[in-house]
Design a protein around this motif. Structure first.
Motif, short mmCIF file in Angstrom:
data_model
loop_
_atom_site.label_atom_id
_atom_site.label_comp_id
_atom_site.label_asym_id
_atom_site.label_seq_id
_atom_site.Cartn_x
_atom_site.Cartn_y
_atom_site.Cartn_z
N ASN A 83 0.96 3.79 2.38
CA ASN A 83 0.49 4.12 3.72
C ASN A 83 0.85 5.53 4.17
N TRP A 84 1.93 6.09 3.64
CA TRP A 84 2.39 7.46 3.90
C TRP A 84 2.72 7.72 5.37
N GLY A 114 1.67 -1.10 6.45
CA GLY A 114 2.04 -0.91 5.05
C GLY A 114 1.82 -2.16 4.23
N LYS A 174 7.54 2.78 4.76
CA LYS A 174 6.74 3.80 4.09
C LYS A 174 6.49 3.43 2.64
N ASN A 175 5.24 3.43 2.27
CA ASN A 175 4.81 3.22 0.89
C ASN A 175 5.40 1.96 0.23
N LYS A 187 4.80 5.59 8.60
CA LYS A 187 5.46 4.36 9.05
C LYS A 187 4.82 3.73 10.28
N THR A 208 9.91 0.18 -1.44
CA THR A 208 9.58 1.03 -0.30
C THR A 208 10.06 2.46 -0.54
N SER A 252 4.70 -0.06 -2.08
CA SER A 252 3.66 -0.02 -3.11
C SER A 252 3.63 -1.24 -4.02
N SER A 301 0.82 -1.21 0.00
CA SER A 301 0.00 0.00 0.00
C SER A 301 0.85 1.27 0.00
N LYS A 331 1.66 3.31 10.55
CA LYS A 331 0.46 2.63 10.06
C LYS A 331 0.86 1.38 9.27
N THR A 368 4.48 -2.81 9.94
CA THR A 368 4.62 -1.36 10.05
C THR A 368 6.11 -1.01 10.01
#
Length: 373
Positions: free
Chosen positions: A29-30, A36, A59-60, A32, A77, A62, A27, A34, A56
């Protein structure tokens, strides 16, 4: 004879009982703190998805890919972060359903968007979209990603100044024999071609020819091979089409180009992902933008496609989807509505029927499915 038959039945039943299927979601998540990466268990009989763990501290993440044995999960990431970009490794334990961070390395370019692993599990290749580059990493037996052994930077763009001011590598895909790598370059309207020698310290070598020209302004994005190894397919994000190729020994020969939307439809297209069913009979391609659907094609013996229908993804911006190894299920991610939709696949018609929907996957962008025994 009856005893052998009984033992065979018990063996099959035991195998099915022992098999578990896990679904991995990445995801944007934008944050860290939250989740991911989300991991769910898929029940093959019903298609039901049950969350088992999250990760968690990243970041991102994706885009995700798994090692051939499923032991390691690799993620793009720090994507879409200014001057950022990394690739990360995690260990997944299916017995206790845990996902543990191992390490990370710089991606060698801004905005990594795609990862692929060699069949021997010893090499990882990523695509960096914004800076138009690709990096090659060694992987240890413990799943540790080493510093990149190679980094290839590309520069030239194409005809659309807004989208194609420079190179934008969007995926890195191994050939069926893992001796070539294909890199669709959305910015340059090229599919770049490299040889791959897994025994070398720098395994990626330029092929001859070193690219295949796509239709100008089409923006080649993702790429896949037919299970028989004879045909290849590239989805074009900006052109809203799939180009079909004969394939042999690193060379592509165009045999068809077909739209992923009705021919009378016009406008800016946002085609995204492409996969073929394990039986080789059907090809699926996602459309974002105003469509938010999956285009379904049957595959003829000559590799050419015929559209047989469209299926809504029940969300907005379906970026990545995946089929499970049995070919029974397809799961699509919808970034803008933060949900994923599960479908049962009709193996005779190729059509899809919604059977599940998972909400609360913040900006979910990628999905991978793996069977564990």
């Amino acid at each position: 004879m009856k005893k052998l038959s009984f033992l065979f039945s018990v063996l099959i039943a035991t195998t099915l009982f022992a098999q578990k299927t896990y679904v991995f979601f990445g995801s944007f998540n934008w944050d860290k703190t939250k989740p991911g990466i989300y991991v769910y268990e898929l029940t093959l009989k019903t298609g039901k998805l049950k969350k088992v763990t999250t990760a968690t501290g990243i970041k991102n993440p994706s885009y995700l890919t798994l090692s051939p044995d499923g032991k390691f999960v690799f993620a793009c990431t720090d994507t879409k972060t200014e001057n950022g970009g990394s690739v990360s490794s995690f260990e997944f334990n299916p017995e206790n359903k845990s996902l543990s961070f191992i390490n990370a390395q710089k991606s060698g370019g801004e905005n990594p968007v795609y990862l692929t692993v060699h069949k021997n599990g010893k090499w990882l290749i990523n695509a960096n979209y914004t800076e138009g580059s690709a990096s090659v990493y060694p992987i240890s037996d413990a799943g540790i990603i080493g510093p990149y052994a190679q980094n290839f930077q590309f520069s030239e763009g194409s005809v659309n100044p807004k989208r194609q001011d420079r190179a934008h590598i969007h995926s890195t895909v191994f050939s069926p024999n893992f001796d070539y790598v294909f890199m669709p370059d959305l910015g340059a309207d090229k599919i770049r071609i490299f040889k791959f020698d897994s025994d070398k310290k720098e395994p990626l070598l330029e092929a001859e020819p070193n690219f295949n020209q796509s239709v100008l302004g089409s923006g080649p994005r993702h790429f896949t091979f037919h299970p028989n190894g004879k045909f290849a397919y590239c989805i074009e994000e900006m052109g809203g089409a799939v180009s079909v190729y004969d394939y042999e020994n690193g060379k592509l020969n165009t045999i068809q180009r077909i739209f992923t939307h009705p021919e009378n439809q016009s406008g800016d297209f946002e085609s995204s992902d492409i996969h073929i069913s394990p039986d080789g009979k059907f090809l699926y391609a996602t459309n974002r933008g105003t469509e938010n659907n999956i285009a379904i094609f049957s595959i003829n013996e000559d590799g050419k496609l015929k559209n047989v229908g469209y299926q809504s993804t029940f969300g907005k911006h379906p970026r990545i989807f995946a089929l499970d190894e049995t070919g029974d299920f397809l799961i699509a991610t919808n970034v803008q509505t933060s949900n994923a939709t599960g479908f049962k696949r009709n193996k005779e018609t190729g059509l899809l029927q919604k059977i599940s929907k998972v909400k609360g996957l913040k900006n979910v962008s990628c999905v991978q499915i793996k069977n564990y025994y």
